[in-house]
Design a protein around this motif. Structure first.
Motif, PDB file in Angstrom:
ATOM      1  N   ASN A 292       0.988  -0.661   0.588  1.00  0.00           N
ATOM      2  CA  ASN A 292       0.240   0.025  -0.019  1.00  0.00           C
ATOM      3  C   ASN A 292       1.274   1.184   0.189  1.00  0.00           C
ATOM      4  O   ASN A 292       1.369   1.157   0.823  1.00  0.00           O
ATOM      5  CB  ASN A 292      -0.797  -0.123   1.405  1.00  0.00           C
ATOM      6  N   PRO A 293       0.887   2.177  -0.827  1.00  0.00           N
ATOM      7  CA  PRO A 293       1.863   2.976  -1.374  1.00  0.00           C
ATOM      8  C   PRO A 293       1.693   4.255  -0.025  1.00  0.00           C
ATOM      9  O   PRO A 293       1.979   4.911   0.110  1.00  0.00           O
ATOM     10  CB  PRO A 293       1.735   3.517  -2.760  1.00  0.00           C
ATOM     11  N   GLY A 294      -0.106   4.094   0.114  1.00  0.00           N
ATOM     12  CA  GLY A 294      -0.719   5.147   0.905  1.00  0.00           C
ATOM     13  C   GLY A 294      -0.104   5.297   2.350  1.00  0.00           C
ATOM     14  O   GLY A 294       0.800   6.380   3.171  1.00  0.00           O
ATOM     15  N   THR A 295       1.138   3.832   3.240  1.00  0.00           N
ATOM     16  CA  THR A 295       1.563   3.500   3.921  1.00  0.00           C
ATOM     17  C   THR A 295       2.660   3.499   4.095  1.00  0.00           C
ATOM     18  O   THR A 295       3.842   3.929   4.911  1.00  0.00           O
ATOM     19  CB  THR A 295       1.183   2.593   5.195  1.00  0.00           C
ATOM     20  N   ASP A 296       3.327   2.979   3.035  1.00  0.00           N
ATOM     21  CA  ASP A 296       4.515   2.586   2.649  1.00  0.00           C
ATOM     22  C   ASP A 296       5.180   3.901   2.538  1.00  0.00           C
ATOM     23  O   ASP A 296       6.844   3.399   3.236  1.00  0.00           O
ATOM     24  CB  ASP A 296       4.767   1.445   1.646  1.00  0.00           C
ATOM     25  N   GLY A 297       4.578   5.066   2.270  1.00  0.00           N
ATOM     26  CA  GLY A 297       6.192   6.011   1.926  1.00  0.00           C
ATOM     27  C   GLY A 297       6.497   6.899   2.568  1.00  0.00           C
ATOM     28  O   GLY A 297       7.261   6.607   3.143  1.00  0.00           O
ATOM     29  N   TRP A 298       5.256   6.746   4.896  1.00  0.00           N
ATOM     30  CA  TRP A 298       5.945   6.574   5.350  1.00  0.00           C
ATOM     31  C   TRP A 298       6.798   6.005   6.692  1.00  0.00           C
ATOM     32  O   TRP A 298       7.628   6.155   7.249  1.00  0.00           O
ATOM     33  CB  TRP A 298       4.461   6.740   6.265  1.00  0.00           C
ATOM     34  N   ARG A 299       6.602   4.662   6.053  1.00  0.00           N
ATOM     35  CA  ARG A 299       7.362   3.523   5.793  1.00  0.00           C
ATOM     36  C   ARG A 299       9.827   4.290   6.314  1.00  0.00           C
ATOM     37  O   ARG A 299      10.185   4.437   7.112  1.00  0.00           O
ATOM     38  CB  ARG A 299       7.640   2.492   5.863  1.00  0.00           C
ATOM     39  N   VAL A 300       9.248   4.566   4.617  1.00  0.00           N
ATOM     40  CA  VAL A 300      11.092   4.804   4.832  1.00  0.00           C
ATOM     41  C   VAL A 300      11.149   6.441   5.191  1.00  0.00           C
ATOM     42  O   VAL A 300      12.791   7.259   5.181  1.00  0.00           O
ATOM     43  CB  VAL A 300      11.421   4.943   3.330  1.00  0.00           C
ATOM     44  N   ARG A 301      10.224   7.530   5.679  1.00  0.00           N
ATOM     45  CA  ARG A 301      10.295   8.519   5.617  1.00  0.00           C
ATOM     46  C   ARG A 301      10.553   8.416   7.466  1.00  0.00           C
ATOM     47  O   ARG A 301      11.885   8.991   7.796  1.00  0.00           O
ATOM     48  CB  ARG A 301       9.291   9.875   5.374  1.00  0.00           C
ATOM     49  N   LEU A 302       9.979   7.834   8.000  1.00  0.00           N
ATOM     50  CA  LEU A 302      10.144   7.591   9.903  1.00  0.00           C
ATOM     51  C   LEU A 302      11.835   7.047  10.055  1.00  0.00           C
ATOM     52  O   LEU A 302      12.502   7.199  10.535  1.00  0.00           O
ATOM     53  CB  LEU A 302       9.005   6.540  10.131  1.00  0.00           C
TER      54      LEU A 302
END
Lengths: 360, 360
Positions: A292-302
């Motif tokens: 899910n790109p909506g949440t996965d983008g935040w994985r790398v940001r964190l």
């Protein structure tokens, strides 16, 4: 009864009466926000002039001017305000509303921090909202994309809300939430935005910058540029983590595409070791790669935020990264400042400001 | 000294001490604005949906929505507010800034009327400023035209200011003045705007509509539509004077082009006879045809306003037209609400509100 007892009784009666009189006669200011000063202004920007002389009858382009690319700011200074104001900078697709009344109708950070006696400055960055007077042309197309944002803002996976999400599920809330977006008029220009917010700090003096999402990266650049920024608070920074060349990591891949770090000079980078910085992330950020790109983008940001913290601190900085679920605050979306538990989120920030002596 | 004199002295001393204590212990709220409630919201508007189902991975247009064409409103309710709020609606090319801090940095009508204990609602109309989320596409071109506006706003005849004009001539004032303009995103749609402001009055209940320039005409239409509008105050209405067919005048010619009246049904027109209405015009409006379109356009507007007043009143209405120089208030531009003498202009309005019993 003797005279002494009578006198004591009279004095007690007078003291009680007077206390009641003070209580009644003072304006009951409980729960009011006492504003010492409020207003708005444009700051920064550029202008252009057409050659020639203006013809008042024909009113042709010759000799006419255009002032644009400024930021718009609305500020309020409460009675007995702390020394450092909070300057709140919205993120992508947003304007000052991010910090105002929440989508479900409760007080936002503007009011919460005024009540905590902080001056609050809300800005619209150049080419956005009330600062839409852009020096560059732009075409704005109303493209239906609200479900993209619903997912990217980690409210849920459309049409479902995340279980336990700190977001009201009544229909009007989503209506307000979608309507708090405004378009860019003309291209987003990072340097332009940094210059305008820096000009704001030139004007108002020392203060604390509070960023969100897209303004996270721009916030680092502005703090590098302007010594009046005494601390940075960054909610869910979305990009623009800055590193000196010797420390710059590889881009991090996610379902939402790669997250690129940004290179700055060592001299510039060192500016960020001089002030306290805190970064907050909310909930529903996957720990492992997720389709899910909506949440996965935040994985790398964190992940990059933590890496960035470590590098800045290695060079003598004071960066804290708070992943809210890890301190027991669960259910936050990309908008902790307006989620259902935003009072608690504000109190956590308030405590950090106090800890760092920023609430003088 | 006898006991009685001593007792009297003690009582006097206590009374003085207690008075000082009351004075000191009460928050000195002189000059503060006491806000009971403040916030912001979107109101009105429409939405569109793409057919199909949203794909969270691909994030294509199918199944996505777009909510737009609402108005944006920021409101403040002071402590012990009057019953009727003032809803302030900007004019062409403007947003809420018209009513906020003046271009030369003084308090605008927002603060002045909060201090007079009126609730103040400032709106950005659909497709403008913070309500720029338009359902129609728009291309915005930064066309230098500030001298056109300088002249049309009757600040002067560029590059000269009018003698005695109530407008600060320092450079920063013009800088702020030009930057308080924002573009339309998408075409201006009168009905859309009227619907949104009517929706606002549906939401907030009874109140007083305050218009400026282009919103003058839209204001009449909104008052026709919504019974919650208990009075209209119109600064320098620029167009849209409404007449029933039997009374409609010919267009009036000026150097700025013709001014057209607008036809409405008699039933609609009669709505405007039911509420108090006041119209204000400023200075530098020529009495005879003038080759300068910047001022001559206002000649026919003032003329049509007086004609309109006479027609509305003939049918039982209560319209007053105040030409400020005729009551000794000189030097006003198209923006009396933010001119140097705006406190006096506000006081004149305040007196009328009181006269009409609108300040309950």
């Amino acid at each position: 009864m003797n005279r002494k007892t009578n006198k004591i009784r009279i004095v007690k009666l007078m003291l009680v009466s007077i206390s009641m009189l003070i209580f009644i006669s003072c304006s009951n200011t409980d729960n009011l926000i006492l504003i010492k000063e409020q207003g708005s202004f444009a700051v920064g920007g550029t202008m252009k002039s057409n050659p020639g002389t203006f013809d008042a009858i024909k009113r042709t382009p010759e000799g006419q001017t255009f002032h644009g690319d400024h930021a718009y700011v609305f500020y309020q200074i409460p009675n007995e305000a702390h020394k450092y104001p909070l300057v709140m900078w919205h993120g992508i697709g947003q304007f000052s509303k991010t910090w105002e009344t929440t989508p479900d109708g409760r007080e936002g950070f503007q009011n919460l921090f005024l009540r905590k006696k902080y001056s609050v400055y809300l800005l619209d960055q150049p080419r956005r909202g009330n600062a839409a007077r852009s020096m560059e042309e732009g075409t704005i197309t109303p493209t239906p994309d609200e479900q993209f944002w619903f997912n990217t803002f980690r409210v849920g996976e459309w049409p479902d809300f995340f279980p336990g999400v700190q977001f009201s599920q009544d229909k009007e809330t989503l209506n307000q939430y979608f309507r708090q977006m405004v378009p860019n008029v003309g291209p987003i220009d990072i340097n332009l935005n940094v210059d305008a917010v820096s000009a704001l700090f030139d004007k108002i003096g020392e203060g604390i910058l509070v960023t969100h999402s897209h303004s996270g990266g721009m916030g680092w650049l502005t703090a590098i540029k302007n010594q009046n920024i005494k601390a940075v608070v960054s909610y869910e920074p979305g990009s623009g983590f800055v590193f000196p060349m010797s420390e710059i990591p590889a881009p991090m891949e996610s379902s939402a595409g790669p997250l690129h770090p940004v290179e700055v000079s060592m001299e510039d980078f060192m500016e960020l070791t001089k002030i306290p910085i805190i970064i907050y992330y909310g909930d529903y950020i996957p720990e492992k790669p997720d389709s899910n790109p909506g949440t996965d983008g935040w994985r790398v940001r964190l992940e990059m935020a933590k890496l960035w913290r470590d590098v800045v601190n290695k060079y003598g900085g004071d960066v804290t990264v708070v992943h809210l679920p890890e301190i027991g605050i669960k259910g936050n979306t990309h908008f902790p400042m307006s989620d259902l538990n935003n009072k608690q989120v504000a109190d956590v920030l308030s405590a950090w400001l106090q800890e760092k002596g920023l609430n003088k």
